[in-house]
Design a protein around this motif. Structure first.
Motif, PDB file in Angstrom:
ATOM      1  N   ASP A   1      42.026  46.268  32.498  1.00  0.00           N
ATOM      2  CA  ASP A   1      41.745  46.274  31.060  1.00  0.00           C
ATOM      3  C   ASP A   1      43.009  46.539  30.251  1.00  0.00           C
ATOM      4  O   ASP A   1      43.323  45.808  29.306  1.00  0.00           O
ATOM      5  CB  ASP A   1      40.679  47.320  30.753  1.00  0.00           C
ATOM      6  CG  ASP A   1      40.441  47.472  29.270  1.00  0.00           C
ATOM      7  OD1 ASP A   1      40.303  46.441  28.581  1.00  0.00           O
ATOM      8  OD2 ASP A   1      40.403  48.623  28.788  1.00  0.00           O
ATOM      9  N   GLU A   2      43.745  47.568  30.625  1.00  0.00           N
ATOM     10  CA  GLU A   2      44.924  47.947  29.843  1.00  0.00           C
ATOM     11  C   GLU A   2      46.050  46.923  29.939  1.00  0.00           C
ATOM     12  O   GLU A   2      46.911  46.871  29.072  1.00  0.00           O
ATOM     13  CB  GLU A   2      45.407  49.340  30.242  1.00  0.00           C
ATOM     14  CG  GLU A   2      44.436  50.430  29.777  1.00  0.00           C
ATOM     15  CD  GLU A   2      44.916  51.834  30.085  1.00  0.00           C
ATOM     16  OE1 GLU A   2      46.011  52.005  30.671  1.00  0.00           O
ATOM     17  OE2 GLU A   2      44.174  52.775  29.746  1.00  0.00           O
ATOM     18  N   SER A   3      46.031  46.103  30.980  1.00  0.00           N
ATOM     19  CA  SER A   3      47.060  45.065  31.122  1.00  0.00           C
ATOM     20  C   SER A   3      46.653  43.767  30.431  1.00  0.00           C
ATOM     21  O   SER A   3      47.408  42.801  30.444  1.00  0.00           O
ATOM     22  CB  SER A   3      47.318  44.785  32.600  1.00  0.00           C
ATOM     23  OG  SER A   3      46.243  44.042  33.155  1.00  0.00           O
ATOM     24  N   GLY A   4      45.443  43.735  29.858  1.00  0.00           N
ATOM     25  CA  GLY A   4      44.959  42.487  29.277  1.00  0.00           C
ATOM     26  C   GLY A   4      44.569  41.481  30.348  1.00  0.00           C
ATOM     27  O   GLY A   4      44.690  40.281  30.150  1.00  0.00           O
ATOM     28  N   PHE A   5      44.140  41.985  31.503  1.00  0.00           N
ATOM     29  CA  PHE A   5      43.716  41.157  32.638  1.00  0.00           C
ATOM     30  C   PHE A   5      44.870  40.305  33.161  1.00  0.00           C
ATOM     31  O   PHE A   5      44.734  39.100  33.407  1.00  0.00           O
ATOM     32  CB  PHE A   5      42.484  40.310  32.286  1.00  0.00           C
ATOM     33  CG  PHE A   5      41.282  41.171  31.983  1.00  0.00           C
ATOM     34  CD1 PHE A   5      40.445  41.599  32.991  1.00  0.00           C
ATOM     35  CD2 PHE A   5      41.016  41.584  30.682  1.00  0.00           C
ATOM     36  CE1 PHE A   5      39.361  42.420  32.717  1.00  0.00           C
ATOM     37  CE2 PHE A   5      39.941  42.405  30.391  1.00  0.00           C
ATOM     38  CZ  PHE A   5      39.111  42.825  31.408  1.00  0.00           C
TER      39      PHE A   5
END
Length: 191
Positions: A96-100
């Motif tokens: 989530d935090e990596s933007g997938f």
């Protein structure tokens, strides 16, 4: 050795994992629809992981109903499964935090693959205790879903490095295969 402590401990871990994942949610800064839209990716990753934890809890529950009394090997095999499942909140949050991004989606898929392998090891340990003619082995039969899932995970992991969304679709396919509780086990429990 009685299996009730293994079941109670595992149920507690499953409940904690689901709780930990929801605690990672951050309230959007905007209280309008734009703010709501910002949590859709987080909610999507959470939903997939919640479904996975639920699937494991459900199938673990059914499998343990057919299991014989356990030994130390089964206890360790169960802990091995819980270890990989305990990483799901972390890999979900990283995605989530990596933007997938590609690497976190690959790691998430690897986490799911290793949890599936650990579940198979636990299942094998229980069958070994009960014998190949036991209730659990008879209920599982050829276990096509169990054999197909790791293959789909590997395909998903390979796809993650080029097309992360395709990988997520592969992981969702495996979840869809297992979403309905295993009827073979339910029939054996009823009998």
């Amino acid at each position: 050795m009685d299996k009730s402590r293994l079941e109670a401990f595992s149920d507690g871990v499953f409940a904690i994992l689901i709780t930990i994942m929801v605690l990672d949610f951050k309230v959007p800064g905007n209280s309008g629809w734009q703010g709501a839209a910002t949590v859709v990716p987080t909610l999507s990753g959470y939903l997939l992981s919640f479904v996975y934890i639920g699937i494991y809890w459900n199938n673990h529950h059914h499998m343990m109903k057919l299991a014989p009394p356990v030994n130390g090997g089964v206890l360790w095999a169960n802990l091995h499964l819980l270890f990989w499942l305990s990483l799901v909140p972390f890999t979900t949050r990283w995605m989530d935090e990596s933007g997938f991004a590609a690497v976190p989606v690959f790691i998430y898929g690897s986490n799911l693959l290793l949890a599936a392998v650990a579940y198979t090891i636990l299942q094998s340990a229980l069958i070994r205790l009960q014998g190949s003619t036991g209730t659990l082995a008879g209920a599982l039969g050829r276990n096509l879903k169990g054999m197909a899932s790791p293959v789909i995970y590997v395909i998903g992991c390979a796809a993650a490095l080029a097309l992360p969304l395709l990988a997520l679709a592969a992981y969702a396919v495996v979840a869809a295969l297992w979403l309905v509780p295993d009827r073979r086990l339910e029939r054996a429990i009823s009998a």
